[in-house]
Design a protein around this motif. Sequence first.
Motif, PDB file in Angstrom:
ATOM      1  N   PHE A  37       0.814  -1.202   0.000  1.00  0.00           N
ATOM      2  CA  PHE A  37       0.000   0.000   0.000  1.00  0.00           C
ATOM      3  C   PHE A  37       0.856   1.264   0.000  1.00  0.00           C
ATOM      4  O   PHE A  37       0.637   2.187  -0.790  1.00  0.00           O
ATOM      5  CB  PHE A  37      -0.933  -0.007   1.214  1.00  0.00           C
ATOM      6  CG  PHE A  37      -1.688   1.281   1.402  1.00  0.00           C
ATOM      7  CD1 PHE A  37      -2.812   1.562   0.642  1.00  0.00           C
ATOM      8  CD2 PHE A  37      -1.257   2.232   2.324  1.00  0.00           C
ATOM      9  CE1 PHE A  37      -3.497   2.753   0.801  1.00  0.00           C
ATOM     10  CE2 PHE A  37      -1.936   3.433   2.489  1.00  0.00           C
ATOM     11  CZ  PHE A  37      -3.056   3.690   1.730  1.00  0.00           C
ATOM     12  N   VAL A  38       1.831   1.315   0.894  1.00  0.00           N
ATOM     13  CA  VAL A  38       2.679   2.508   0.976  1.00  0.00           C
ATOM     14  C   VAL A  38       3.443   2.693  -0.338  1.00  0.00           C
ATOM     15  O   VAL A  38       3.591   3.808  -0.839  1.00  0.00           O
ATOM     16  CB  VAL A  38       3.652   2.391   2.163  1.00  0.00           C
ATOM     17  CG1 VAL A  38       4.610   3.593   2.182  1.00  0.00           C
ATOM     18  CG2 VAL A  38       2.899   2.303   3.466  1.00  0.00           C
ATOM     19  N   GLY A  39       3.922   1.581  -0.900  1.00  0.00           N
ATOM     20  CA  GLY A  39       4.611   1.669  -2.190  1.00  0.00           C
ATOM     21  C   GLY A  39       3.715   2.240  -3.265  1.00  0.00           C
ATOM     22  O   GLY A  39       4.145   3.063  -4.082  1.00  0.00           O
ATOM     23  N   LEU A  40       2.452   1.824  -3.283  1.00  0.00           N
ATOM     24  CA  LEU A  40       1.509   2.336  -4.281  1.00  0.00           C
ATOM     25  C   LEU A  40       1.256   3.823  -4.103  1.00  0.00           C
ATOM     26  O   LEU A  40       1.140   4.570  -5.082  1.00  0.00           O
ATOM     27  CB  LEU A  40       0.190   1.568  -4.202  1.00  0.00           C
ATOM     28  CG  LEU A  40       0.180   0.177  -4.827  1.00  0.00           C
ATOM     29  CD1 LEU A  40      -1.170  -0.501  -4.575  1.00  0.00           C
ATOM     30  CD2 LEU A  40       0.443   0.252  -6.320  1.00  0.00           C
ATOM     31  N   LEU A  44       2.017   6.650  -6.915  1.00  0.00           N
ATOM     32  CA  LEU A  44       1.055   7.631  -7.411  1.00  0.00           C
ATOM     33  C   LEU A  44       1.624   9.045  -7.343  1.00  0.00           C
ATOM     34  O   LEU A  44       1.451   9.853  -8.265  1.00  0.00           O
ATOM     35  CB  LEU A  44      -0.246   7.543  -6.611  1.00  0.00           C
ATOM     36  CG  LEU A  44      -1.141   6.345  -6.896  1.00  0.00           C
ATOM     37  CD1 LEU A  44      -2.315   6.319  -5.920  1.00  0.00           C
ATOM     38  CD2 LEU A  44      -1.657   6.387  -8.326  1.00  0.00           C
ATOM     39  N   VAL A  45       2.313   9.344  -6.240  1.00  0.00           N
ATOM     40  CA  VAL A  45       2.889  10.676  -6.092  1.00  0.00           C
ATOM     41  C   VAL A  45       3.969  10.911  -7.147  1.00  0.00           C
ATOM     42  O   VAL A  45       4.014  11.961  -7.798  1.00  0.00           O
ATOM     43  CB  VAL A  45       3.458  10.859  -4.676  1.00  0.00           C
ATOM     44  CG1 VAL A  45       4.236  12.166  -4.575  1.00  0.00           C
ATOM     45  CG2 VAL A  45       2.341  10.832  -3.642  1.00  0.00           C
ATOM     46  N   THR A  73      10.027   3.687  -9.590  1.00  0.00           N
ATOM     47  CA  THR A  73      10.998   4.199  -8.625  1.00  0.00           C
ATOM     48  C   THR A  73      10.301   4.648  -7.353  1.00  0.00           C
ATOM     49  O   THR A  73      10.772   4.376  -6.239  1.00  0.00           O
ATOM     50  CB  THR A  73      11.790   5.374  -9.231  1.00  0.00           C
ATOM     51  OG1 THR A  73      12.452   4.932 -10.417  1.00  0.00           O
ATOM     52  CG2 THR A  73      12.814   5.900  -8.241  1.00  0.00           C
ATOM     53  N   GLY A  74       9.178   5.341  -7.512  1.00  0.00           N
ATOM     54  CA  GLY A  74       8.408   5.768  -6.349  1.00  0.00           C
ATOM     55  C   GLY A  74       7.915   4.591  -5.524  1.00  0.00           C
ATOM     56  O   GLY A  74       7.945   4.626  -4.287  1.00  0.00           O
ATOM     57  N   TYR A  75       7.493   3.518  -6.194  1.00  0.00           N
ATOM     58  CA  TYR A  75       7.038   2.324  -5.475  1.00  0.00           C
ATOM     59  C   TYR A  75       8.187   1.753  -4.633  1.00  0.00           C
ATOM     60  O   TYR A  75       8.006   1.418  -3.459  1.00  0.00           O
ATOM     61  CB  TYR A  75       6.545   1.275  -6.466  1.00  0.00           C
ATOM     62  CG  TYR A  75       6.023   0.018  -5.811  1.00  0.00           C
ATOM     63  CD1 TYR A  75       4.718  -0.032  -5.320  1.00  0.00           C
ATOM     64  CD2 TYR A  75       6.827  -1.091  -5.673  1.00  0.00           C
ATOM     65  CE1 TYR A  75       4.237  -1.179  -4.711  1.00  0.00           C
ATOM     66  CE2 TYR A  75       6.359  -2.255  -5.065  1.00  0.00           C
ATOM     67  CZ  TYR A  75       5.053  -2.289  -4.592  1.00  0.00           C
ATOM     68  OH  TYR A  75       4.590  -3.424  -3.971  1.00  0.00           O
ATOM     69  N   GLY A  76       9.351   1.663  -5.236  1.00  0.00           N
ATOM     70  CA  GLY A  76      10.504   1.144  -4.499  1.00  0.00           C
ATOM     71  C   GLY A  76      10.873   2.017  -3.318  1.00  0.00           C
ATOM     72  O   GLY A  76      11.215   1.517  -2.239  1.00  0.00           O
ATOM     73  N   LEU A 113      -5.321  11.772  -0.374  1.00  0.00           N
ATOM     74  CA  LEU A 113      -4.426  12.852  -0.793  1.00  0.00           C
ATOM     75  C   LEU A 113      -3.656  12.472  -2.054  1.00  0.00           C
ATOM     76  O   LEU A 113      -3.484  13.295  -2.959  1.00  0.00           O
ATOM     77  CB  LEU A 113      -3.451  13.183   0.334  1.00  0.00           C
ATOM     78  CG  LEU A 113      -4.053  13.877   1.561  1.00  0.00           C
ATOM     79  CD1 LEU A 113      -2.990  14.051   2.640  1.00  0.00           C
ATOM     80  CD2 LEU A 113      -4.642  15.230   1.185  1.00  0.00           C
ATOM     81  N   ALA A 114      -3.186  11.209  -2.123  1.00  0.00           N
ATOM     82  CA  ALA A 114      -2.428  10.775  -3.296  1.00  0.00           C
ATOM     83  C   ALA A 114      -3.293  10.786  -4.542  1.00  0.00           C
ATOM     84  O   ALA A 114      -2.881  11.265  -5.605  1.00  0.00           O
ATOM     85  CB  ALA A 114      -1.864   9.382  -3.053  1.00  0.00           C
ATOM     86  N   VAL A 115      -4.507  10.242  -4.444  1.00  0.00           N
ATOM     87  CA  VAL A 115      -5.407  10.212  -5.595  1.00  0.00           C
ATOM     88  C   VAL A 115      -5.781  11.638  -6.007  1.00  0.00           C
ATOM     89  O   VAL A 115      -5.846  11.956  -7.199  1.00  0.00           O
ATOM     90  CB  VAL A 115      -6.665   9.381  -5.277  1.00  0.00           C
ATOM     91  CG1 VAL A 115      -7.686   9.506  -6.399  1.00  0.00           C
ATOM     92  CG2 VAL A 115      -6.291   7.918  -5.064  1.00  0.00           C
ATOM     93  N   SER A 116      -6.019  12.508  -5.026  1.00  0.00           N
ATOM     94  CA  SER A 116      -6.362  13.899  -5.333  1.00  0.00           C
ATOM     95  C   SER A 116      -5.211  14.589  -6.069  1.00  0.00           C
ATOM     96  O   SER A 116      -5.428  15.363  -7.008  1.00  0.00           O
ATOM     97  CB  SER A 116      -6.682  14.668  -4.042  1.00  0.00           C
ATOM     98  OG  SER A 116      -7.775  14.079  -3.365  1.00  0.00           O
ATOM     99  N   THR A 117      -3.974  14.289  -5.626  1.00  0.00           N
ATOM    100  CA  THR A 117      -2.807  14.867  -6.281  1.00  0.00           C
ATOM    101  C   THR A 117      -2.718  14.428  -7.740  1.00  0.00           C
ATOM    102  O   THR A 117      -2.453  15.235  -8.639  1.00  0.00           O
ATOM    103  CB  THR A 117      -1.529  14.466  -5.531  1.00  0.00           C
ATOM    104  OG1 THR A 117      -1.594  14.938  -4.188  1.00  0.00           O
ATOM    105  CG2 THR A 117      -0.295  15.040  -6.216  1.00  0.00           C
ATOM    106  N   VAL A 118      -2.960  13.138  -7.974  1.00  0.00           N
ATOM    107  CA  VAL A 118      -2.902  12.614  -9.339  1.00  0.00           C
ATOM    108  C   VAL A 118      -3.972  13.268 -10.215  1.00  0.00           C
ATOM    109  O   VAL A 118      -3.704  13.701 -11.341  1.00  0.00           O
ATOM    110  CB  VAL A 118      -3.062  11.087  -9.344  1.00  0.00           C
ATOM    111  CG1 VAL A 118      -3.235  10.573 -10.762  1.00  0.00           C
ATOM    112  CG2 VAL A 118      -1.856  10.429  -8.696  1.00  0.00           C
ATOM    113  N   ILE A 119      -5.188  13.364  -9.701  1.00  0.00           N
ATOM    114  CA  ILE A 119      -6.280  13.942 -10.490  1.00  0.00           C
ATOM    115  C   ILE A 119      -6.001  15.404 -10.817  1.00  0.00           C
ATOM    116  O   ILE A 119      -6.146  15.848 -11.970  1.00  0.00           O
ATOM    117  CB  ILE A 119      -7.611  13.804  -9.731  1.00  0.00           C
ATOM    118  CG1 ILE A 119      -8.015  12.316  -9.626  1.00  0.00           C
ATOM    119  CG2 ILE A 119      -8.713  14.593 -10.439  1.00  0.00           C
ATOM    120  CD1 ILE A 119      -9.232  12.082  -8.769  1.00  0.00           C
ATOM    121  N   SER A 120      -5.572  16.167  -9.814  1.00  0.00           N
ATOM    122  CA  SER A 120      -5.305  17.589 -10.059  1.00  0.00           C
ATOM    123  C   SER A 120      -4.137  17.775 -11.031  1.00  0.00           C
ATOM    124  O   SER A 120      -4.153  18.680 -11.872  1.00  0.00           O
ATOM    125  CB  SER A 120      -5.008  18.302  -8.732  1.00  0.00           C
ATOM    126  OG  SER A 120      -3.869  17.732  -8.110  1.00  0.00           O
TER     127      SER A 120
END
Length: 588
Positions: A37-40, A44-45, A73-76, A113-120
Amino acid sequence: MEDADLAGDTPVSGTRVARPGTVIAPSRPVTILGLDFVGLVFALVFFAWSLSPSLLPRDWVFQGIVSGFTSVTGYGVGVALAFPVRRWVAPRFSWWRLRYRFELASEIVVAILAVSTVISTLLAAANWQREVDALMGMPPTFGIAYLRVGLIILLIFLIVLFSARGLRRVARAIAHLLSVRLRLPMAAAHVIAPIVVAAAVLIFVDKVLLAGSSDAARMVFAGQNNGTEHGVVQPIRVERSGSPGSAAPWDALGLQGRTFVAGGLESARLTRINGAPAREPIRVYAGLESAADIAARVRLVVNELDRTGAWDRAILVVAGTTGTGWVNPAAAQSLELMYNGDSAIAAMQYSYLPSWVSFLMDRSAAATAGAALIDGIRQRWAELPQGHRPRLIVFGESLGSQSAESAFSGLGDLRRSVDGALFVGPPNSNRLWREIEDRRDPGTREVLPGYAEGLIVRFAAGKQDLAVPEPGALQTISDPWPLPRVLYLQHASDPVVWWNPNLLFTRPDWLTESPGADRTPAMRWYPVVTFWQVSADLVAAQSPPSGHGHNYEDLLPYAWAAVAAPPGWTSADSERAAATLTELRAQG
């Protein structure tokens, strides 16, 4: 369902006591479809960051590649950061009754927050891309095709993910073998096993992948080097290497060498364009196969300069070539047009690999060849009386600038040795360029620095930066630029100039200061992400129109005029030369 933890999926050690006599086992990391979950969340960020604008417009293919590598890379990063927290920090709070409720609430908030960041970011990405397109006068590229970005991201993500899982299983097997067969403590075995796997991967990449790729590249590009561009024929003029009387055989000049010596304007056409009798321009070149080694090729070039009478010309330019041996035809034509053919250009091939391959595999070849050629020609030139020798100018574009720079220990050495220098689109790794940038005048920007108040070296991104007083005009204390002049051309949008491995973890000055004319203010530095973005920009560096990216053709006439204009040359002459070159390019 199996964890996708790239750093290992050992359950959290420790326990939580809910009430006396009751022991609750530690919870495993939260997963979604087997992914941490944290990796995902971090993926996303990083994906959102990857949609931010870079130096050049990106089509959906490059956007997918950039986003794919940055997301994985972000996932890792997320998995690596979460692992020690789960392993050593979380167990210390096992006494807290609300711990799991707090964790769940935190995960929900972070996910939102992560999903909102992606959408915006997705909503803003289209405007960002259109803004970059507009800066370069290009049609908008952002559209329905960008929906395919997700397919490329998914493909890259899955390839890297399953490769990492496979390596993890190998590490576990090695750890088990070390523990059972060699009786090593399990803790030690789990430390040694990843080191063994990492070493094996590095050896495989270095000895198999890179070596194999290098051999394959040399085979492919060696074959291309033996070819000849359509329409290129052997010159018959004695002023050209490869002609019947030349000691540099036509068949040994290489693809780019043959194109160079066969190109340009003949004296008759120069006469018609300039309205005055022109001389036949001299072009001298040595290919990789023209002589056995660098020293022999340098001697061949000097002998060709002797044969063609180059020492009697008004100007002699020593051109550093790119990886394939290329010399920008616009730069050569611009100089020959300016001097009405009373010029000589000398160049030498040191590789047949494209610049980016040569840069990665054998960067020293450019420096060695450039220094040898310039030193060899300069020694012969210095033997001539000062009043009876041509102006000696060094020129280099892209990796060719690195080749030309290498002949000099510093700015002082350069200005003592030659009559001027023009360097175009210098790579960020150029030693001399880097020293000048690092020592620039306080308060000036890295993207277009000042140095010694412009008295020694100047930088330009457009012709407005190349204002030089007209002949006979009264100079003020703020505008003199004494000879010899050193000039660098660099666009704010040129990834060749700004790409550097340090972009991975360090914010450069050019991304903290106000942007140049053709870089969007919306570009920001993000760790890892910006490195991948600018790396992708390198592939398309020459795709923008003139005046942007790694394309400087529109600026070359003005640059030559600033560095080495012939007597009596005016700004009106520069405008006429630029218009003529534009017409010649349009005619093909």
